[in-house]
Design a protein around this motif. Structure first.
Motif, short mmCIF file in Angstrom:
data_model
loop_
_atom_site.label_atom_id
_atom_site.label_comp_id
_atom_site.label_asym_id
_atom_site.label_seq_id
_atom_site.Cartn_x
_atom_site.Cartn_y
_atom_site.Cartn_z
N MET A 87 -4.43 7.80 0.60
CA MET A 87 -4.43 6.74 1.60
C MET A 87 -3.13 5.97 1.54
N ARG A 88 -2.61 5.65 2.73
CA ARG A 88 -1.33 4.93 2.78
C ARG A 88 -1.57 3.52 3.31
N LEU A 89 -1.06 2.55 2.58
CA LEU A 89 -1.24 1.14 2.92
C LEU A 89 0.07 0.59 3.49
N TYR A 90 -0.04 -0.05 4.67
CA TYR A 90 1.14 -0.59 5.36
C TYR A 90 1.02 -2.09 5.47
N ARG A 91 2.13 -2.78 5.29
CA ARG A 91 2.23 -4.22 5.58
C ARG A 91 3.03 -4.32 6.87
N THR A 92 2.49 -4.97 7.87
CA THR A 92 3.14 -4.99 9.19
C THR A 92 3.09 -6.39 9.80
N THR A 93 3.78 -6.51 10.93
CA THR A 93 3.75 -7.78 11.66
C THR A 93 2.36 -8.08 12.22
N LEU A 94 1.49 -7.07 12.32
CA LEU A 94 0.13 -7.29 12.84
C LEU A 94 -0.90 -7.31 11.72
N GLY A 95 -0.46 -7.41 10.49
CA GLY A 95 -1.38 -7.44 9.36
C GLY A 95 -1.29 -6.15 8.55
N HIS A 96 -2.29 -5.95 7.69
CA HIS A 96 -2.28 -4.77 6.81
C HIS A 96 -3.14 -3.65 7.41
N PHE A 97 -2.68 -2.43 7.24
CA PHE A 97 -3.42 -1.26 7.74
C PHE A 97 -3.46 -0.20 6.66
N VAL A 98 -4.60 0.52 6.62
CA VAL A 98 -4.67 1.71 5.76
C VAL A 98 -4.74 2.92 6.67
N GLU A 99 -3.99 3.94 6.32
CA GLU A 99 -3.93 5.14 7.17
C GLU A 99 -4.43 6.33 6.37
N GLN A 100 -5.30 7.09 7.00
CA GLN A 100 -5.78 8.33 6.38
C GLN A 100 -6.07 9.35 7.46
N ASP A 101 -5.64 10.58 7.23
CA ASP A 101 -5.88 11.69 8.18
C ASP A 101 -5.48 11.31 9.60
N GLY A 102 -4.36 10.62 9.75
CA GLY A 102 -3.82 10.34 11.08
C GLY A 102 -4.43 9.14 11.78
N ALA A 103 -5.42 8.49 11.18
CA ALA A 103 -6.01 7.29 11.79
C ALA A 103 -5.69 6.08 10.92
N ALA A 104 -5.49 4.93 11.60
CA ALA A 104 -5.17 3.69 10.87
C ALA A 104 -6.33 2.71 11.06
N TYR A 105 -6.59 1.92 10.01
CA TYR A 105 -7.70 0.95 10.02
C TYR A 105 -7.16 -0.38 9.52
N ARG A 106 -7.63 -1.45 10.12
CA ARG A 106 -7.20 -2.78 9.70
C ARG A 106 -7.83 -3.17 8.37
N VAL A 107 -7.02 -3.78 7.51
CA VAL A 107 -7.53 -4.31 6.24
C VAL A 107 -7.44 -5.83 6.36
N THR A 108 -8.58 -6.48 6.54
CA THR A 108 -8.57 -7.93 6.80
C THR A 108 -9.13 -8.71 5.60
N GLY A 109 -8.77 -9.98 5.57
CA GLY A 109 -9.38 -10.89 4.59
C GLY A 109 -8.63 -10.99 3.27
N TYR A 110 -7.52 -10.30 3.17
CA TYR A 110 -6.76 -10.33 1.91
C TYR A 110 -5.28 -10.49 2.20
N SER A 111 -4.62 -11.34 1.41
CA SER A 111 -3.16 -11.35 1.45
C SER A 111 -2.67 -10.10 0.74
N TRP A 112 -1.39 -9.78 0.92
CA TRP A 112 -0.83 -8.61 0.22
C TRP A 112 -0.98 -8.78 -1.30
N ASP A 113 -0.67 -9.98 -1.80
CA ASP A 113 -0.79 -10.21 -3.24
C ASP A 113 -2.23 -10.02 -3.72
N GLU A 114 -3.19 -10.46 -2.91
CA GLU A 114 -4.60 -10.28 -3.32
C GLU A 114 -4.97 -8.80 -3.37
N LEU A 115 -4.45 -8.02 -2.43
CA LEU A 115 -4.73 -6.58 -2.46
C LEU A 115 -4.16 -5.95 -3.73
N VAL A 116 -2.91 -6.31 -4.01
CA VAL A 116 -2.21 -5.67 -5.13
C VAL A 116 -2.79 -6.08 -6.48
#
Ligand code: DO4
Ligand code: MG
Length: 275
Positions: free
Chosen positions: A1-30
């Motif tokens: 799974m690939r995790l992206y930080r973007t201007t529209l928030g965080h997204f996780v991408e798998q098998d060509g589809a991206a999903y929003r990861v909400t409710g966490y700052s980047w630091d909280e995720l890490v």
């Protein structure tokens, strides 16, 4: 799974589809206990987010400083010995290549990290500048490797070659560190066959290209991480670049306007223009 930080928030991408990861700052995720598990549950439950395509990708960093390892590939050892031979470099780079303790150095504060499609820089007082394509580890506050990204350790070879004590100036300046485009979230070691590739384009033409694999990396990523954490704490985690195995010929120096593409299997391609 690939995790992206973007201007529209965080997204996780798998098998060509991206999903929003909400409710966490980047630091909280890490710094969370189980980033992989959290992202897996997002992929299983969320609807694909089409807006990912219009988001601008940011550097995968909030409070994570960047460190780097050096002389971890035989190619790097040879290049440094050659560039510093007038300064007595014939022996000390060989000694660090062979030693049990790795070379580790501070590379960039979090605030200076350049992301995918951002501009990296060459020093104005350098005459010989190169990009260094490096597998880069994301390490959590407990010292565990939780992901991987692509990194560019921009370096001024004439400055580091003149005197090893100039290494921080050759390595640490604004625009000298790029990471991205995402973090491959995976705590398992990457296979030795993992390829790291670089292409440098000038005026639309290929100027230099090279490839290596992790089979050439002399030190285990986990051992590099353990050395870094021996006497340092990182409450928000950190990144550790693992060194370069690709060095352009001595006749090559980067120019403003060049485009540097660094591709690592399973991670993706980090693209930066030299500003
Ligand atoms: O010792 C100088 C720096 C080495 C380095 O950055 C590398 O091998 O990637
Ligand atoms: Mg390097």
């Amino acid at each position: 799974m690939r995790l992206y930080r973007t201007t529209l928030g965080h997204f996780v991408e798998q098998d060509g589809a991206a999903y929003r990861v909400t409710g966490y700052s980047w630091d909280e995720l890490v710094t969370g206990d189980d980033l992989h598990g959290l992202l897996q549950s997002v992929v299983e439950r969320a609807e694909p987010a089409k807006e990912f395509g219009s988001a601008k990708i940011l550097a995968p960093v909030e409070s994570q400083d960047v460190w780097a390892a050096g002389v971890t590939y035989y190619r790097s050892r040879n290049a440094r010995m050659e560039e510093s031979k007038d300064a007595g470099g014939g022996s000390f780079y060989d000694r660090v290549y062979a030693a049990e303790r790795p070379e580790l150095f501070f590379k960039s504060p979090a605030r200076d990290v350049v992301g995918h499609l951002g501009a990296v820089r060459i020093r104005r007082d350098a005459k010989w500048s190169v990009p260094e394509p490096e597998l880069t580890l994301l390490i959590n506050h407990q010292g565990q490797i939780i992901g991987y990204t692509a990194g560019n350790d921009m370096s001024s070879r004439d400055i580091e070659g003149e005197n090893p004590l100039y290494l921080p100036q050759a390595k640490v300046y604004e625009g000298s560190c790029a990471l991205g485009p995402c973090v491959l979230v995976n705590s398992a070691p990457l296979p030795a066959s993992t390829a790291i590739r670089i292409e440098i384009h000038r005026d639309g033409q290929g100027e230099f290209g090279g490839t290596t694999t992790l089979a050439e990396l002399k030190r285990e990523p986990a051992v590099l991480a353990a050395y870094l954490f021996r006497e340092n704490t990182f409450p928000a985690g950190c990144f550790l670049m693992t060194g370069t195995g690709i060095v352009p010929p001595d006749s090559f120096t980067l120019r403003s306007g060049d485009e540097v593409q660094i591709a690592i299997d399973a991670i993706g391609t980090l693209v930066n223009r030299v500003g």
